[in-house]
Design a protein around this motif. Sequence first.
Motif, PDB file in Angstrom:
ATOM      1  N   UNK A 129       6.354  33.488   6.812  1.00 27.02           N
ATOM      2  CA  UNK A 129       7.610  34.228   6.940  1.00 27.02           C
ATOM      3  C   UNK A 129       8.757  33.218   6.866  1.00 27.02           C
ATOM      4  N   UNK A 130       9.759  33.526   6.026  1.00 24.77           N
ATOM      5  CA  UNK A 130      10.826  32.559   5.750  1.00 24.77           C
ATOM      6  C   UNK A 130      12.184  33.066   6.221  1.00 24.77           C
ATOM      7  N   UNK A 131      12.877  32.240   6.960  1.00 26.81           N
ATOM      8  CA  UNK A 131      14.285  32.499   7.293  1.00 26.81           C
ATOM      9  C   UNK A 131      14.881  31.130   7.581  1.00 26.81           C
ATOM     10  N   UNK A 132      15.942  30.732   6.871  1.00 29.12           N
ATOM     11  CA  UNK A 132      16.422  29.359   7.092  1.00 29.12           C
ATOM     12  C   UNK A 132      16.888  29.084   8.520  1.00 29.12           C
ATOM     13  N   UNK A 133      17.382  30.147   9.227  1.00 33.57           N
ATOM     14  CA  UNK A 133      17.943  29.920  10.552  1.00 33.57           C
ATOM     15  C   UNK A 133      17.136  30.672  11.608  1.00 33.57           C
ATOM     16  N   UNK A 134      16.543  29.939  12.533  1.00 33.83           N
ATOM     17  CA  UNK A 134      15.896  30.569  13.697  1.00 33.83           C
ATOM     18  C   UNK A 134      16.884  30.404  14.851  1.00 33.83           C
ATOM     19  N   UNK A 135      17.706  31.419  15.075  1.00 30.27           N
ATOM     20  CA  UNK A 135      18.783  31.297  16.072  1.00 30.27           C
ATOM     21  C   UNK A 135      18.348  31.941  17.394  1.00 30.27           C
ATOM     22  N   UNK A 136      18.708  33.204  17.626  1.00 29.80           N
ATOM     23  CA  UNK A 136      18.256  33.866  18.870  1.00 29.80           C
ATOM     24  C   UNK A 136      16.761  34.133  18.828  1.00 29.80           C
TER      25      UNK A 136
END
Length: 209
Positions: A129-136
Amino acid sequence: MGKVMIFDHPLIQHKMSIIRDINTGAKEFRELVNEISTLMAYEVTRDLPLEDAEVETPVGKAKTKVIGGKKLGIVPILRAGLGMVDGMLNLIPAAKVGHIGLYRDPETLKPVEYYCKLPSDIEERDLILLDPMLATGGSAVAGIQFLKDRGAKNIKFMCLLASRVGIDLINKDHPDVDIYAAVVDEKLNDHGYIVPGLGDAGDRLFGTK
Ligand code: URA
């Protein structure tokens, strides 16, 4: 608990430094996200099983290794995750690509799925699973849950920048999921942005603002 792998490779750290820079424009940002994703794909695929093989070379028979029957799938979370797809496919061109679209409900602040199209044999595939930003961590946790609800059994999460909060949330809600990040920043601001981070990854990739 899932493994957390941070990439200390000098090429990745150097490129991350450039994409964080406010003066880096969309074209260069996109190219670098692509390159960093390819470099990360090298590590994320390190545990793929190998099988013995034999090939005929021009001068004899060679005992070799080939990647075993593992089927892979990559799933970007729309929209910023799209920026990482081509970089991954550079190294794993046979992977199938699914897509998940999530938005945050302004009332409940919970992630709501608005789009989901996945490979039909998702339960047989190892998924990244790809998402450049892991924030909250809200979108990542929801995205992982959507994949599990549809039968996925083996999921890794890959991002460029992770916050400590996001890592902790995935570890708590999905301890079976390994996390791969290029860099970890400690803080989030009141809007859930990573500080110092790199801003809005989707806007920077696609030149919107
Ligand atoms: N999404 C982004 O694009 N940037 C952040 O800092 C947090 C979430």
